[in-house]
Design an enzyme around this catalytic site. Structure first.
Site, short mmCIF file in Angstrom:
data_model
loop_
_atom_site.label_atom_id
_atom_site.label_comp_id
_atom_site.label_asym_id
_atom_site.label_seq_id
_atom_site.Cartn_x
_atom_site.Cartn_y
_atom_site.Cartn_z
N ARG A 43 -44.34 37.37 -3.51
CA ARG A 43 -45.68 37.49 -2.91
C ARG A 43 -46.34 36.12 -2.77
O ARG A 43 -47.04 35.84 -1.81
CB ARG A 43 -46.57 38.43 -3.73
CG ARG A 43 -48.04 38.40 -3.32
CD ARG A 43 -48.84 39.65 -3.67
NE ARG A 43 -48.62 40.14 -5.02
CZ ARG A 43 -49.09 39.56 -6.15
NH1 ARG A 43 -49.82 38.47 -6.08
NH2 ARG A 43 -48.83 40.08 -7.33
N TYR A 95 -61.25 40.57 20.35
CA TYR A 95 -60.18 41.54 20.11
C TYR A 95 -60.74 42.66 19.23
O TYR A 95 -61.27 42.38 18.14
CB TYR A 95 -58.98 40.86 19.44
CG TYR A 95 -57.97 41.86 18.96
CD1 TYR A 95 -57.16 42.54 19.87
CD2 TYR A 95 -57.86 42.18 17.62
CE1 TYR A 95 -56.26 43.51 19.44
CE2 TYR A 95 -56.96 43.15 17.19
CZ TYR A 95 -56.18 43.80 18.10
OH TYR A 95 -55.30 44.76 17.68
N ASP A 166 -58.76 32.05 17.72
CA ASP A 166 -57.66 33.01 17.90
C ASP A 166 -56.88 32.54 19.13
O ASP A 166 -57.34 32.66 20.26
CB ASP A 166 -58.23 34.42 18.09
CG ASP A 166 -57.15 35.49 18.23
OD1 ASP A 166 -56.00 35.14 18.56
OD2 ASP A 166 -57.47 36.69 18.03
N LYS A 191 -47.28 39.25 18.78
CA LYS A 191 -47.28 39.11 20.24
C LYS A 191 -46.21 38.11 20.68
O LYS A 191 -45.05 38.38 20.54
CB LYS A 191 -48.70 38.74 20.71
CG LYS A 191 -49.80 39.59 20.04
CD LYS A 191 -49.71 41.07 20.39
CE LYS A 191 -50.60 41.97 19.52
NZ LYS A 191 -51.99 41.61 19.43
C1 LIG Z 1 -53.04 41.84 18.62
C2 LIG Z 1 -54.12 40.86 18.45
C3 LIG Z 1 -54.72 40.65 17.20
C4 LIG Z 1 -54.37 41.46 15.98
O1 LIG Z 1 -53.04 41.29 15.57
P1 LIG Z 1 -52.16 42.44 14.87
O2 LIG Z 1 -50.85 41.74 14.65
O3 LIG Z 1 -52.10 43.60 15.80
O4 LIG Z 1 -52.84 42.81 13.59
C5 LIG Z 1 -55.70 39.68 17.12
N1 LIG Z 1 -56.09 38.96 18.20
C6 LIG Z 1 -55.54 39.15 19.40
C7 LIG Z 1 -56.01 38.32 20.56
C8 LIG Z 1 -54.54 40.10 19.58
O5 LIG Z 1 -54.01 40.29 20.79
#
Ligand SMILES: *Cc1c(COP(=O)(O)O)cnc(C)c1O
Length: 367
Positions: A43, A95, A166, A191
């Site tokens: 962890r 998001y 982000d 993603k």
């Molecule tokens: C998908 C996404 C998130 C969240 O990520 P997860 O892996 O689904 O928890 C945050 N910001 C953006 C822009 C995203 O597309």
């Protein structure tokens, strides 16, 4: 090392693996005391996560990185590390998962003001005495709004606040927020980093190993929302092709956006690479490419949008983004009743299929 080289070599720690060219997956949850790498318990750290964090930090030009079990866990770690009573300035089209984290998990703990972050005056007007964090998402989801990261970083520095960005949509192939003055970069590794719609993950990269970063490390270690060694292995493997995948996504997205602009059934196209995009100049200044996401509205409302989606062959009607396969969804239906997204808006994650097939499919479905 250039980006293509470091993504191939930095996430692949092959020492002590009998000459294996690819780093093995180390499943052991515990490590002998006094071992060379200083590993103790999975962890807290493990060889595959260590390799992943090294390549993540290098890609985003930061001093350190922390990997999480999802993008939401990574974003939430930042809000957890803030002192209670902090004020956050965040995008009005943030998001929705992280918007929910702020308003549901941190209600009564932090204050948040949601503004159009592509409007610098609105950002300035949102600042309060206790503003501690500016949260930028650029390009944003799903409206592909572009915020001026350098200008917001000047506001954050003047306030003594943290700027977190982000960077999921742009990826470090096309945008380096740390170069533009950000303190933290956040990713949903689910993603483009994973790139094949089969790994959930998240990441934070820090410009400096400062006291706030230590708090985030603590949230990671003690909170324990960490990825498994197997997930880390698959992520480092996928990251090795990131630069080439992104070039393909961006070139397909540009061609699809240009086709959509020319179609009579299409109302409006949102893509930062189009000269008609309201923040195109800022995008061109701070990005090296415009990414693989395109949104558009169709004539005939939500029903026409749904009909279009049902006719497509190569665009799966599914949420998420960044995989090799093209995906499309009507965002308002996913975001629920309080969304400000137009209900005839379709968001496309443009995949790596041949562009002629994608455009032919779209042409046929649009009629
Ligand atoms: C998908 C996404 C998130 C969240 O990520 P997860 O892996 O689904 O928890 C945050 N910001 C953006 C822009 C995203 O597309």
């Amino acid at each position: 090392m250039k980006f293509e080289t470091l993504t191939i070599h930095l996430g692949n720690g092959t020492h002590e693996s009998h000459g294996a060219v690819v780093q093995p997956i180390t499943l052991s949850t515990t490590f002998e005391h006094g071992n060379e790498g200083g590993m103790l318990y999975s962890r807290a750290n493990n060889p595959n996560r260590h390799s992943l964090e090294q390549v993540l930090a290098a890609m985003e030009k930061g001093e350190d990185a922390a990997a999480f079990s999802s993008g939401n866990a990574a974003g939430t770690a930042v809000y957890q590390a803030l002192a209670p009573g902090s004020h956050i300035v965040a995008p009005d089209d943030m998001y929705h998962g992280l918007h929910n984290s702020m308003v549901q998990l941190f209600a009564g703990i932090h204050e948040v003001t949601f503004v159009d972050m592509s409007n610098l005056e609105a950002v300035k007007n949102a600042i309060r005495p206790n503003t501690a964090l500016f949260w930028v998402e650029s390009p944003s989801n799903p409206l592909l709004k572009v915020s001026d990261i350098r200008a917001i970083s000047a506001l954050a520095k003047a306030k003594g606040a943290i700027l977190a960005c982000d960077n999921t949509f742009a990826t470090p192939v096309f945008q380096n927020p740390i170069d533009l003055g950000a303190d933290l970069v956040m990713h949903s590794s689910t993603k483009y980093f994973g790139g094949h719609s089969d790994i959930l993950g998240g990441a934070l990269v820090t410009a400096k190993k400062d006291a706030f970063w230590e708090k985030i490390r603590n949230v990671q270690r003690i909170g324990g929302a960490v990825p498994s060694p197997t997930d880390c292995y698959y992520l480092t493997r996928s990251i090795r092709t990131l630069a080439y995948r992104m070039k393909g996504h961006a070139s397909n997205a540009k061609a699809l956006a240009e086709f959509l602009v020319s179609h009579a059934q299409v109302e409006k196209v949102y893509y930062p690479g189009l000269a008609t995009h309201p923040n195109h100049a800022v995008a061109a200044k701070q990005m090296h490419g415009f990414g693989g996401m395109v949104s558009f509205t169709v004539k005939g409302g939500a029903a026409a949008a749904d009909r279009l989606v049902s006719k497509l062959r190569f665009f799966a009607n599914a949420t998420s983004l960044g995989g090799v396969e093209s995906l499309i969804e009507r965002r308002a239906a996913v975001e629920g009743p309080n969304t400000t997204t137009p209900d005839n808006l379709l968001r496309v994650s443009v995949g790596l299929e041949h562009i002629d097939d994608l455009i032919d499919d779209m042409k046929e479905a649009l009629g």
